[in-house]
Design an enzyme around this catalytic site. Structure first.
Site, mmCIF file in Angstrom:
data_model
loop_
_atom_site.group_PDB
_atom_site.id
_atom_site.type_symbol
_atom_site.label_atom_id
_atom_site.label_comp_id
_atom_site.label_asym_id
_atom_site.label_seq_id
_atom_site.Cartn_x
_atom_site.Cartn_y
_atom_site.Cartn_z
ATOM 1 N N CYS A 1 52.369 -11.538 17.734
ATOM 2 C CA CYS A 1 52.557 -11.686 16.296
ATOM 3 C C CYS A 1 53.038 -13.111 16.053
ATOM 4 O O CYS A 1 52.706 -14.013 16.814
ATOM 5 C CB CYS A 1 53.537 -10.640 15.764
ATOM 6 S SG CYS A 1 55.190 -10.766 16.476
ATOM 7 N N ARG A 2 53.843 -13.311 15.049
ATOM 8 C CA ARG A 2 54.322 -14.659 14.740
ATOM 9 C C ARG A 2 55.389 -15.107 15.732
ATOM 10 O O ARG A 2 55.331 -16.202 16.266
ATOM 11 C CB ARG A 2 54.873 -14.692 13.309
ATOM 12 C CG ARG A 2 55.278 -16.074 12.841
ATOM 13 C CD ARG A 2 55.595 -16.071 11.342
ATOM 14 N NE ARG A 2 55.772 -17.422 10.854
ATOM 15 C CZ ARG A 2 56.939 -18.055 10.820
ATOM 16 N NH1 ARG A 2 58.029 -17.443 11.241
ATOM 17 N NH2 ARG A 2 57.022 -19.288 10.361
#
Length: 105
Positions: free
Chosen positions: A62-63
């Site tokens: 993800c981020r």
């Protein structure tokens, strides 16, 4: 939970290893910057379990690593996965260590 560094992932990609890379960010984040993964947003993981391999190494990102960790915990607890790896630092670490030009939201 097993983890993999961005440099280890880059080596796997460069060697054309048979892996599955899954991005659990939202579509707008994915459109902004991506590293070649398949988009399965975190909220849709329960409906898309059948798209996640149990037969090869699966790296989920993800981020920053928090949402991917949540996805992995869900899949391991509820579906018996043992082949999942969380990308340490997520796409932010990829930008910092591999591709400084990546424009991450």
């Amino acid at each position: 939970m097993k983890e993999i560094s961005v440099s280890e992932l880059k080596a796997l990609i460069d060697s054309k290893a048979d892996i599955q890379l899954i991005d659990v960010r939202e579509p707008a984040e994915f459109e902004s910057a991506q590293i070649g993964g398949e988009l399965i947003p975190l909220g849709t993981i329960p409906q898309n379990v059948d798209k996640i391999s149990k037969d090869k190494q699966v790296i989920i990102h993800c981020r920053s690593g928090k949402r991917s960790a949540n996805a992995i915990m869900f899949l391991e607890s509820n579906h018996g996965y043992t082949n999942l790896y969380n990308l340490e630092g997520g796409i932010l670490a990829w930008r910092d260590e591999i591709d400084e030009d990546l424009d991450v939201m």
